[in-house]
Design an enzyme around this catalytic site. Structure first.
Site, PDB file in Angstrom:
ATOM      1  N   GLY A 143      -2.090   7.429  -5.236  1.00  0.00           N
ATOM      2  CA  GLY A 143      -0.818   6.809  -5.569  1.00  0.00           C
ATOM      3  C   GLY A 143      -0.699   6.446  -7.034  1.00  0.00           C
ATOM      4  O   GLY A 143      -1.133   7.188  -7.927  1.00  0.00           O
ATOM      5  N   CYS A 144      -0.135   5.279  -7.277  1.00  0.00           N
ATOM      6  CA  CYS A 144       0.145   4.842  -8.645  1.00  0.00           C
ATOM      7  C   CYS A 144      -1.114   4.644  -9.481  1.00  0.00           C
ATOM      8  O   CYS A 144      -1.045   4.636 -10.711  1.00  0.00           O
ATOM      9  CB  CYS A 144       0.956   3.549  -8.616  1.00  0.00           C
ATOM     10  SG  CYS A 144       2.623   3.758  -7.953  1.00  0.00           S
TER      11      CYS A 144
END
Length: 361
Positions: A143-144
């Site tokens: 993800g981020c």
């Protein structure tokens, strides 16, 4: 040590303003008028002006199967990753001459917004004259935090292989995960924040024969730190359904910055023997306006030390793992004095935090 020598971007062609996204959501989601008027201000408070997407506005008005979305992901991920790679290896802002494709010893591909087997790095190798004995490291599901974690793993590999070079590619096509029939608040917030972004970074070991191709002061990675909180799986990530990838996005993230992330970065600063007031800049993944504000509060630092995180968020939105590379690029464009130190950071699913100490060299 690992020297960050160049960065390139592959910026999608479709630009959409925040106001257009807001109106699109208002027309697509069948909320009662009272409810939609209560929810829409999240778009105004997001500190985003515009973002870039691989699909045009009308695409969001139709339902699409997971197969359709993923086919587009594979098509555009390859196309724009190649743009970013070409830009990175020939970026005259950072390099005195082009880096040949056969100089790359490891290619890392980071993404969480689509799937492919063989992984996308194998697809990219067929499009450019990379060597067949190149090492590959696909990283999925971060993800981020993926951009920061990718840099950290490249640092680890180059520490073991100081004569080699790594190409890190982060490709996130968040628009293709849009769920037209998901009326959850997480989906609405995700729609308010996320855009598409692709970046490539060239890293060199301290004995790489290509170090003399660097043109200006750029950062080297000197230390990294990872933290993953147990029993925090529900904070952010994907719910995988027959419709595709459905966003999980907890409203508790800014408060976790003030607790979990505060403890992590405080310990990192202390172990690194840094005076936080002498830190040149915080190269932060901008998860959102509230996340950046919480980070500034924790560090007791002025907004100027995180200015490019705010600027990238405003001009591109949250592009998951690729976003921190856009922020890093903006700092690298500046003339930072030698020996200045910066901290690169990102938060992601897990719930996880990744920190890197950079020294400009």
């Amino acid at each position: 040590m690992s020297y960050i020598s160049s960065i390139g971007l592959g910026i999608p062609q479709h630009v959409i303003s925040q106001d257009k996204v807001k109106n699109l959501v208002k027309n697509i989601f069948p909320y009662p008028e009272k409810e939609i008027n209560r929810l829409l201000p999240v778009f105004d408070r997001a500190e985003i002006n515009e973002r870039q997407l691989v699909v045009e506005e009308n695409w969001f008005k139709q339902l699409h199967t997971f197969e359709e979305k993923n086919n587009l992901y594979q098509k555009y991920a390859k196309e724009y990753s190649l743009h970013a790679i070409d830009h990175c290896l020939a970026n005259k802002e950072f390099l005195t001459e082009d880096i040949p494709y056969n100089a790359i010893d490891m290619i890392m591909f980071v993404s969480s917004t689509g799937i492919a087997t063989p992984s996308l790095d194998a697809h990219l190798l067929n499009e450019r004259p990379f060597r067949e004995d190149i090492n590959r490291m696909p990283l999925w599901g971060l993800g981020c935090a993926g951009g920061a974690i990718g840099l950290a793993r490249a640092f680890d590999w180059l520490t073991a292989h100081p004569e080699k070079s790594v190409l890190l590619v982060c490709c996130e096509l968040c628009s293709l995960t849009f769920q037209k029939d998901d009326f959850s608040k997480s989906n609405l917030i995700g729609t308010a924040l996320f855009g598409d972004g692709i970046g490539a970074v060239l890293l060199m070991g301290e004995r790489s024969p290509y170090l003399n191709h660097r043109k200006k002061t750029t950062p080297k990675i000197t230390k990294t730190s990872s933290f993953t909180k147990k029993d925090s799986l529900s904070i952010m990530g994907w719910k995988i359904s027959t419709r595709g990838l459905e966003v999980i996005f907890s409203k508790s993230i800014p408060s976790l910055v003030k607790t979990l992330w505060k403890d992590h970065i405080t310990a990192f600063i202390q172990k690194s023997k840094l005076d936080r007031h002498q830190i040149h800049s915080i190269i932060a993944h901008p998860g959102g306006k509230k996340v950046l504000e919480a980070m500034e509060e924790v560090l007791n630092m002025s907004k100027t030390k995180m200015k490019h995180s705010h600027n990238v968020l405003a001009n591109h939105g949250n592009m998951s793992s690729a976003t921190v590379l856009y922020v890093l690029l903006e700092w690298m464009k500046e003339s930072v004095n030698q020996k200045e130190q910066s901290i690169l950071c990102a938060l992601g699913p897990g719930f996880s935090s990744e920190l890197l100490l950079l020294e400009w060299n």
